[in-house]
Write an enzyme that holds these catalytic residues in place. Structure first.
Site, short mmCIF file in Angstrom:
data_model
loop_
_atom_site.label_atom_id
_atom_site.label_comp_id
_atom_site.label_asym_id
_atom_site.label_seq_id
_atom_site.Cartn_x
_atom_site.Cartn_y
_atom_site.Cartn_z
NE ARG A 128 -13.40 -2.94 6.28
CZ ARG A 128 -12.61 -3.07 5.42
NH1 ARG A 128 -12.50 -3.98 4.58
NH2 ARG A 128 -11.70 -2.05 5.19
NE ARG A 188 -16.01 -2.86 2.39
CZ ARG A 188 -14.91 -2.45 2.03
NH1 ARG A 188 -14.24 -2.97 0.99
NH2 ARG A 188 -14.21 -1.82 2.72
NE ARG A 229 -4.33 0.14 2.38
CZ ARG A 229 -5.13 -0.76 2.46
NH1 ARG A 229 -4.82 -1.79 2.53
NH2 ARG A 229 -6.49 -0.58 2.74
NE ARG A 263 -10.87 2.11 4.58
CZ ARG A 263 -11.87 1.59 4.22
NH1 ARG A 263 -13.25 1.95 4.55
NH2 ARG A 263 -11.56 0.45 3.56
P1 AMP Z 1 -8.49 -3.01 4.05
O1 AMP Z 1 -9.32 -4.28 4.29
O2 AMP Z 1 -7.44 -3.36 2.95
O3 AMP Z 1 -9.00 -1.74 3.49
O4 AMP Z 1 -7.42 -2.62 5.16
C1 AMP Z 1 -8.31 -1.92 6.39
C2 AMP Z 1 -7.18 -1.15 6.87
O5 AMP Z 1 -6.20 -2.00 7.67
C3 AMP Z 1 -6.68 -0.21 6.40
O6 AMP Z 1 -7.35 1.13 6.34
C4 AMP Z 1 -5.24 0.26 7.33
O7 AMP Z 1 -5.41 0.80 8.46
C5 AMP Z 1 -4.92 -1.46 7.50
N1 AMP Z 1 -4.12 -1.74 6.54
C6 AMP Z 1 -4.37 -2.95 5.90
N2 AMP Z 1 -3.29 -3.12 5.00
C7 AMP Z 1 -2.41 -2.15 5.06
C8 AMP Z 1 -1.16 -1.95 4.52
N3 AMP Z 1 -0.56 -2.88 3.68
N4 AMP Z 1 -0.51 -0.72 4.68
C9 AMP Z 1 -0.85 -0.23 5.86
N5 AMP Z 1 -2.26 -0.19 6.73
C10 AMP Z 1 -2.81 -1.42 6.21
#
Ligand code: AMP
Length: 255
Positions: free
Chosen positions: A194, A161, A122, A205
């Site tokens: 979520r 979602r 990311r 985000r």
């Molecule tokens: P996601 O389900 O991929 O949207 O991830 C949810 C949250 O987890 C994100 O908004 C971040 O707070 C954290 N997160 C997940 N993957 C990463 C990553 N590769 N780098 C930094 N934060 C992450």
């Protein structure tokens, strides 16, 4: 391509002390994919569909954090508690924490059926670390899929979602509703919104995506791995579009 048995993902969700029960099918060339795109474009849904079609395991870093968050506080390390705080606010978890978590799951990158990384890398730092690690392990990505969607649609998708508390399957109240409201089609678990899909976190985000993750598109384009897919229309339509784009890319990679 026939549908595959869904992986249980325990080695990814719980860490290296756990072993997956669904073992990789032997003799196939594994797919090793990264899915990119802003939060809400449907990467999790596509990863699930691609998992069913290609057999590659769905590896989501966000799911690892959520799985840790559902354990009792005394089972959470100080680094994980801190990570969960970032997540609730919608901010990115620091690279060092995320990288430590991925590194200790290195076995999942070697999975015989391959993997579909969703939500990782990311940042440019994470992408560079992943490349170095994969190079040193003799592993190569097959392709990086970037899902594209107008910002107005992204906000609508995130707000509707719902995710299964148990198996993490993703639904949407209007676009991909479950057969029974509030219940997962796959395991009958509770469907929840979520915490970070609430309006105040969505804004944070999307800003983090523009600042930190969007530059990865160029990073992977330069490596010749990037595939652009429009994330409009039904999940099955988007998946079919993805598979159509992946075919030639894979043939090239294997040549
Ligand atoms: P996601 O389900 O991929 O949207 O991830 C949810 C949250 O987890 C994100 O908004 C971040 O707070 C954290 N997160 C997940 N993957 C990463 C990553 N590769 N780098 C930094 N934060 C992450």
């Amino acid at each position: 391509m026939s549908p595959q048995k869904t992986k249980d993902r325990v080695a990814w969700l719980q860490g290296p002390s756990a072993r997956c029960e669904v073992v990789a099918a032997s003799g196939r060339t594994p797919w090793r994919l990264v899915l990119l795109g802003a939060p809400g474009v449907g990467k999790g849904t596509q990863a699930d569909l691609l998992n069913q079609r290609l057999g590659a395991c769905h590896l989501s870093t966000g799911d690892v954090f959520r799985a840790a968050g559902s354990r009792s506080e005394c089972e959470q390390s100080p680094a994980m508690k801190e990570a969960l705080g970032y997540m609730r606010r919608g901010a990115l978890v620091p690279d060092s924490t995320v990288w430590e978590m991925v590194r200790e799951r290195i076995g999942c990158l070697h999975c015989g059926d391959g993997f579909i990384l969703d939500g990782f890398p990311r940042t440019l730092g994470q992408a560079e670390s992943l490349k170095q690690l994969m190079d040193s392990e003799g592993l190569a990505l097959t392709a990086v899929v970037n899902y594209d969607l107008p910002a107005s649609e992204i906000v609508a998708r995130l707000g509707g979602r719902r995710t299964c508390e148990q198996c993490k399957a993703v639904f949407h109240v209007t676009e991909r509703p479950p057969k029974v409201a509030g219940r997962c089609d796959r395991c009958a678990g509770n469907l929840l919104q979520r915490e970070d899909d609430r309006p105040e976190s969505i804004k944070v985000r999307l800003e983090a995506y523009d600042r930190s993750t969007a530059p990865l598109i160029e990073f992977y384009r330069k490596l010749g791995l990037l595939i652009q897919v429009a994330a409009t229309g039904s999940p099955d339509g988007i998946c079919a579009r993805t598979l159509a784009c992946l075919g030639p890319q894979r043939a090239e990679a294997l040549a």
